[in-house]
Design an enzyme around this catalytic site. Structure first.
Site, short mmCIF file in Angstrom:
data_model
loop_
_atom_site.label_atom_id
_atom_site.label_comp_id
_atom_site.label_asym_id
_atom_site.label_seq_id
_atom_site.Cartn_x
_atom_site.Cartn_y
_atom_site.Cartn_z
CB ILE A 6 -0.92 0.02 1.24
CG1 ILE A 6 -1.70 -1.29 1.37
CG2 ILE A 6 -1.89 1.21 1.17
CD1 ILE A 6 -2.58 -1.38 2.61
CG ASN A 80 -4.05 5.65 -0.48
OD1 ASN A 80 -5.23 5.99 -0.50
ND2 ASN A 80 -3.16 6.27 0.31
CE1 TYR A 147 -5.97 13.96 -6.92
CE2 TYR A 147 -8.17 14.67 -7.57
CZ TYR A 147 -7.36 13.87 -6.79
OH TYR A 147 -7.91 12.97 -5.90
CE LYS A 151 -6.08 10.55 -7.91
NZ LYS A 151 -5.53 9.42 -7.16
CB THR A 184 -7.97 12.89 4.01
OG1 THR A 184 -8.14 13.47 2.70
CG2 THR A 184 -8.66 11.55 4.07
N1 LIG Z 1 -9.82 12.88 0.23
C1 LIG Z 1 -10.71 12.83 -0.75
O1 LIG Z 1 -11.80 13.42 -0.68
C2 LIG Z 1 -10.40 12.03 -1.99
C3 LIG Z 1 -11.39 11.96 -2.99
C4 LIG Z 1 -11.12 11.22 -4.14
C5 LIG Z 1 -9.94 10.54 -4.27
N2 LIG Z 1 -9.01 10.61 -3.28
C6 LIG Z 1 -7.75 9.86 -3.46
O2 LIG Z 1 -7.55 9.03 -2.33
C7 LIG Z 1 -6.15 8.81 -2.15
C8 LIG Z 1 -5.77 9.12 -0.70
O3 LIG Z 1 -6.03 10.50 -0.48
P1 LIG Z 1 -6.14 11.14 0.97
O4 LIG Z 1 -7.33 12.01 0.95
O5 LIG Z 1 -5.99 10.11 2.01
O6 LIG Z 1 -4.85 12.10 0.90
P2 LIG Z 1 -3.86 12.62 2.03
O7 LIG Z 1 -4.49 12.58 3.36
O8 LIG Z 1 -3.32 13.90 1.50
O9 LIG Z 1 -2.71 11.50 2.00
C9 LIG Z 1 -1.94 11.32 0.85
C10 LIG Z 1 -0.87 10.28 1.10
O10 LIG Z 1 -0.06 10.22 -0.09
C11 LIG Z 1 1.30 10.33 0.31
N3 LIG Z 1 2.15 10.97 -0.69
C12 LIG Z 1 1.95 12.15 -1.33
N4 LIG Z 1 3.01 12.43 -2.09
C13 LIG Z 1 3.90 11.42 -1.94
C14 LIG Z 1 5.19 11.12 -2.46
N5 LIG Z 1 5.80 11.95 -3.31
N6 LIG Z 1 5.79 9.98 -2.09
C15 LIG Z 1 5.21 9.15 -1.21
N7 LIG Z 1 3.99 9.36 -0.67
C16 LIG Z 1 3.35 10.48 -1.04
C17 LIG Z 1 1.26 11.20 1.55
O11 LIG Z 1 2.47 11.05 2.28
P3 LIG Z 1 3.26 12.29 2.95
O12 LIG Z 1 2.79 12.31 4.36
O13 LIG Z 1 4.68 11.93 2.79
O14 LIG Z 1 2.87 13.53 2.18
C18 LIG Z 1 0.05 10.63 2.26
O15 LIG Z 1 0.38 9.47 2.98
C19 LIG Z 1 -5.44 9.71 -3.16
O16 LIG Z 1 -5.08 8.95 -4.30
C20 LIG Z 1 -6.50 10.71 -3.54
O17 LIG Z 1 -6.30 11.26 -4.83
C21 LIG Z 1 -9.21 11.33 -2.14
#
Ligand SMILES: NC(=O)c1ccc[n+]([C@@H]2O[C@H](COP(=O)([O-])OP(=O)(O)OC[C@H]3O[C@@H](n4cnc5c(N)ncnc54)[C@H](OP(=O)(O)O)[C@@H]3O)[C@@H](O)[C@H]2O)c1
Length: 252
Positions: A6, A80, A147, A151, A184
């Protein structure tokens, strides 16, 4: 034994997924992200910046070494990790940030799929790839060119890889899954944008104010339940809410 790999597990959905996978003694867990190597419940965290292609290939070599000689009932890759920035019209975007967005959201998942399929051939009876996508890959949102494009690319890569697997009679389940709006840090970034850069700002603030964002633990639970029930197979581009609703309707 099942293997789960993951990405992006420091916070948000990835953290919730990793915690729940790590609860079962039947699962071996490998998490990938920018924090340094460390043991995690159920396995190990390997430090890598997913925007760094060379480092990503090296961490894949390390994963291959870890799983060499093992046999799994199931191997699951969950792409993810994601990043929404830069937000705003493209002419205002920082070029390096734009490139980074595409690297994390699209290039890294494709490289990981490539290495995962190679490394797990003949190692796991059942193989699954879950790419966490977004509704933003299926309709344009002003200010989110990188973005949305990344996606949309992830959705198309998933559809193509599903066809490749089918054509070569490889029993691999591949899905690009939009999870819905989750409470998040990413949503915090979205709400902190300037309305001039992001015309939909008020809509996202309202969703938050009205309590319409789902909890990451609940979303992770739904994904892992549907995955374990084999219900994420079938449509390579799917929406978690629709898959869950179909299941609920069938159960009635
Ligand atoms: N939140 C929403 O409403 C939503 C809706 C649709 C889709 N999504 C998708 O769901 C997934 C999870 O999103 P989330 O909302 O949980 O986001 P989040 O809270 O911002 O977490 C993003 C995660 O990705 C990691 N990440 C970002 N850049 C990275 C890099 N260069 N190398 C390694 N790790 C990296 C971050 O680690 P660091 O701590 O190192 O930054 C963090 O663990 C994403 O693919 C997002 O596009 C989210």
């Amino acid at each position: 034994m099942n293997l789960y790999i993951i990405t992006g597990t420091t916070q948000g959905l990835g953290k919730a997924l990793a915690a729940q996978v790590g609860e079962s003694a039947d699962n071996e867990l490998i998490t990938l992200g920018r924090s340094p190597d460390a043991p995690v419940r159920g396995g190990a965290h390997l430090g890598v910046d997913l925007a760094d292609t060379k480092a990503l290939e090296e961490v894949c070599d390390r994963i291959e070494l870890r799983i060499r000689g093992k046999r799994y009932a199931k191997a699951v890759l969950v792409n993810n990790a994601g990043v929404v920035s830069p937000v705003g019209p493209i002419e205002k975007a920082d070029g390096a940030e734009l490139e980074r967005n595409l690297a994390v959201n699209l290039v890294a998942p494709m490289l990981l799929m490539r290495r995962f399929l190679r490394a797990t051939e003949g190692v796991a009876l059942l193989r699954r790839i879950i790419n966490i996508s977004s509704g933003a890959g299926r309709r344009p949102i002003a200010g989110w060119a990188a973005y949305c494009a990344a996606k949309a690319g992830l959705d198309m890569a998933t559809r193509t890889i599903a066809l490749d697997c089918e054509a070569r009679h490889k029993p691999v389940e591949v899905v690009s899954l939009a999870p819905g709006v989750i409470d998040t840090q990413m949503q915090g970034v979205v709400r902190s944008a300037e309305v001039a850069d992001f015309p939909d700002l008020e809509r996202f603030k309202e969703l938050h104010a009205q309590g319409q964002l789902r909890n990451a633990d609940d979303v992770a639970r739904d994904i892992l339940r549907l995955e374990s029930e084999g219900r994420l197979a079938g449509e390579p581009v799917a929406d978690l809410r629709e898959v869950a609703a179909r299941g609920a309707a069938a159960a009635r």
